[in-house]
Each structure stands twice: as structure tokens, then as C-alpha cells.
Scaffold this active site. Structure first.
Site, mmCIF file in Angstrom:
data_model
loop_
_atom_site.group_PDB
_atom_site.id
_atom_site.type_symbol
_atom_site.label_atom_id
_atom_site.label_comp_id
_atom_site.label_asym_id
_atom_site.label_seq_id
_atom_site.Cartn_x
_atom_site.Cartn_y
_atom_site.Cartn_z
ATOM 1 N N LYS A 280 32.275 54.286 20.247
ATOM 2 C CA LYS A 280 31.144 53.364 20.335
ATOM 3 C C LYS A 280 29.887 53.928 19.674
ATOM 4 C CE LYS A 280 32.868 50.511 24.057
ATOM 5 N NZ LYS A 280 32.673 49.927 25.405
ATOM 6 N N ARG A 315 40.054 54.234 28.176
ATOM 7 C CA ARG A 315 40.532 53.322 27.135
ATOM 8 C C ARG A 315 40.138 53.917 25.780
ATOM 9 N NH1 ARG A 315 38.506 48.779 24.304
ATOM 10 N NH2 ARG A 315 40.058 47.117 23.993
#
Length: 338
Positions: A280, A315
Site C-alpha cells: 500500500k 493478506r
């Protein structure tokens, strides 16, 4: 005044007699941080907590989609989209999706998460029919190829979930926290599917535009508790629910870091926790990695920080690298984790 109790999680071979177990996992704690909207934070002994709060923190988490949660688990990300921020277009073809999914399983993934709608900041809505065409055939092909791991469908839409479950998916992962499609939660309840409830502020198309909270940790906690309680009222058992604080979804850098620093507060929801930080933007910002594909080291670092606070699932895009890091982290922390 509402108090929130955050366990100060520890791991390792030396465990005090006053320590209590965290969620049936590898962590334990002797003290909790008491947070409030009206008073300064304070640290108190775990034994001084209210009994009902202690029960939520200490109760072992039930298996999810057949996975026991007494050791760290890895969810491999398999996007069948043309426009995901990190791997868009790589697995849009069914054959490529199958190859990638089988490789993740071989590398140590515990569950594969398949999504057909990008939820990156600024992403556009994908029609139901398009999302089904991107996901259901890939799931069917993975099952035909012999994949036996659980598969989760990353969707906000009941029709997409129905097609995915028909093709072989076992869990529904909704980034909207079951607020987008009113038909999705009843579908999951009817078919007794485990679910993942994520927090987001706003829609993917606009969520990155000036997100605001009065207290991001407590605001996210309250929203998740409210959504989980609604699902529970609707017939989905709390022990069939994963909670995800939604790092990067309607949060800026400061919000993300505040949530990560106190992520163990979400154990008080009484559910297992999923953490999704892989590649991210904030990792690129802090780790000097403008290209998302160069963010594996930072992603792994944050994942391990989550595991140290008792998070049960991470994840990730980089399954093999994460599995290796977790194996070494466990070995160096305590021989009892794996």
C-alpha cells in the site's frame, strides 16, 4: 462513558503467572491499556478488567473456513482485474489466474482471496456481470485444477458472491463491511458462510479525499462493532466473522499508523482479525518505494508487527517471502507458535 480495553500483547518462552491468553493464539498479556473518548489513557492489570471484556479477549477463536487460528495464517491476493494498483492485468486471463493461485498454494498460502473489482483509491464501479465474468471462471478453474485451499471472494455484491460460491468459494470478504448491498449479508447467512467485515470511510472512488475522524482508533472500532452486531442479529455468528480495520481505505498516513500502533484493540470485538497492508501507498511513502512492486520488505515488516499484536491473518501479494519471514519470526519468538 465507554472504556475500550487494548491488550498489551507479549510473546516468548518466559510467561508470568499473571498472564492470560489472547484469543487462543500465540500471544498473552498481563496488562491492558484503557482508552476512552473522555479521559487520558491508562494501563491497568488484566485482572482488573470487567469480566465480559476479558472474556472477549481471551476466548479462543473458532476455525474460519476450515482454518484453525492458533497460528499465523496467510491470505494470498489474486486480483483478476485489469486495473488493481499493484498487479492489475497480470491475472485477468483464467489460465494466468490458475497458475498464480496454484503457485500461492505451493508457496504456503492458507487461503486465496479472489477479486474482480479494484478498490484502490479513485477506482470506478464495476458492473455485476463484468465482475462475475472476472471471478467465477477463475474459481471454477482453480477447483478443477485441484486447489483444495479455502477461497474467499472479495466483493461488495450479492450476485457476485452467489456466482463465486457456486464456483467453489468458501468465504465472502466485503470491503464495504456489508453496507453496500443489502442482499449480501442475508445470502451469507442463508448459506452459512464465514465473512470478513472491513472498515472503510466512503466509496473507493472518493475515500482518499480528505478522510476525517474524531479518534480514528475508536471510530473504526465502533463502526466495526456496530456492523458485526448487525450481522450477528441477522443470523451470522460472531465466531464466523473476521474483522479488518481497513488500512488505507479512507485513511491517511497518520490514520494508518495510529491503527497499526493499537491494532490489538480490535481483539475486543471477539472475532479473529485480518490485516491487509500489502504494497500500500503508505509503505512506499515511508519505505522510499514509489513502485508498488518494490514494497515487499515493508509489507512484510508491517505484517510481522501485526502478528506481534496477535493478528491471526495477513493478506499479502508476496506469499513465499511472507511465509519465510513468518517462519523465522515464529522460530525466533517462541517454539510454541508453529
Amino acid at each position: 462513558m465507554t472504556d475500550y480495553f487494548r491488550p498489551l500483547v507479549q510473546i516468548g518462552p518466559a510467561r508470568p503467572e499473571t498472564a492470560v491468553p489472547l484469543a487462543g493464539g500465540w500471544g498473552w498479556f498481563t496488562h491492558v491499556e484503557v482508552l476512552s473518548r473522555n479521559a487520558p489513557a491508562q494501563v491497568i492489570p488484566a485482572g482488573d478488567m470487567p469480566t465480559d471484556k476479558a472474556a472477549r479477549l481471551t476466548a479462543p477463536r473458532a476455525p474460519i473456513a476450515g482454518m484453525s487460528l492458533d497460528r499465523p495464517r496467510i491470505m494470498g491476493i489474486l486480483n483478476t482485474t485489469p486495473d488493481s494498483f499493484s498487479d492489475g492485468g497480470q491475472h485477468a486471463d483464467v489460465a494466468d489466474a490458475v497458475t498464480a493461485g496454484l503457485a500461492m498454494a505451493q508457496s504456503g498460502a492458507d487461503i486465496i482471496d479472489i477479486g474482480g473489482e479494484s478498490t484502490r483509491p479513485g477506482a470506478s464501479f464495476v458492473p455485476i456481470e463484468t465482475e462475475i465474468k472476472r471471478t467465477a471462471p477463475a474459481i471454477s478453474a482453480l477447483r478443477a485444477a485441484g486447489l483444495t485451499l479455502p477461497i474467499s471472494i472479495d466483493t461488495r455484491k450479492a450476485a457476485v458472491a452467489e456466482a463465486a460460491v457456486g464456483a467453489g468459494a468458501n468465504l465472502v470478504n466485503d470491503v464495504s463491511g456489508f453496507t453496500f448491498d443489502p442482499g449480501l449479508a442475508p445470502f451469507c447467512q442463508k448459506h452459512q458462510l464465514p465473512v470478513c467485515v472491513m472498515h472503510t470511510q466512503g466509496d473507493p472512488a472518493t475515500m482518499h479525499l480528505n478522510p476525517s475522524y474524531s479518534n480514528v482508533v475508536l471510530d473504526v472500532y465502533d463502526t466495526l462493532e456496530d456492523q458485526i452486531s448487525k450481522l450477528e442479529t441477522g443470523g451470522i455468528a460472531r465466531n464466523a466473522i473476521l474483522a479488518d480495520p481497513g488500512i488505507g481505505f479512507g485513511k491517511n498516513l497518520e490514520h494508518n499508523l495510529a491503527l497499526l500502533a493499537r491494532i490489538s484493540i480490535f481483539h475486543m470485538l471477539g472475532t479473529a482479525l485480518l490485516l491487509g497492508v500489502s504494497r500500500k501507498k503508505f509503505i512506499g511513502t515511508l519505505g522510499n518505494a514509489p513502485d508498488a512492486k518494490d514494497r515487499a520488505p515493508g509489507s512484510i515488516g508491517v505484517a510481522l508487527a501485526g502478528l506481534a499484536q496477535g493478528v491471526q491473518l495477513v493478506r499479502v501479494h508476496d506469499v513465499a517471502e511472507t511465509r519465510q519471514a513468518i517462519a523465522l519470526w515464529c522460530a525466533a519468538s517462541s517454539e510454541s507458535i508453529l
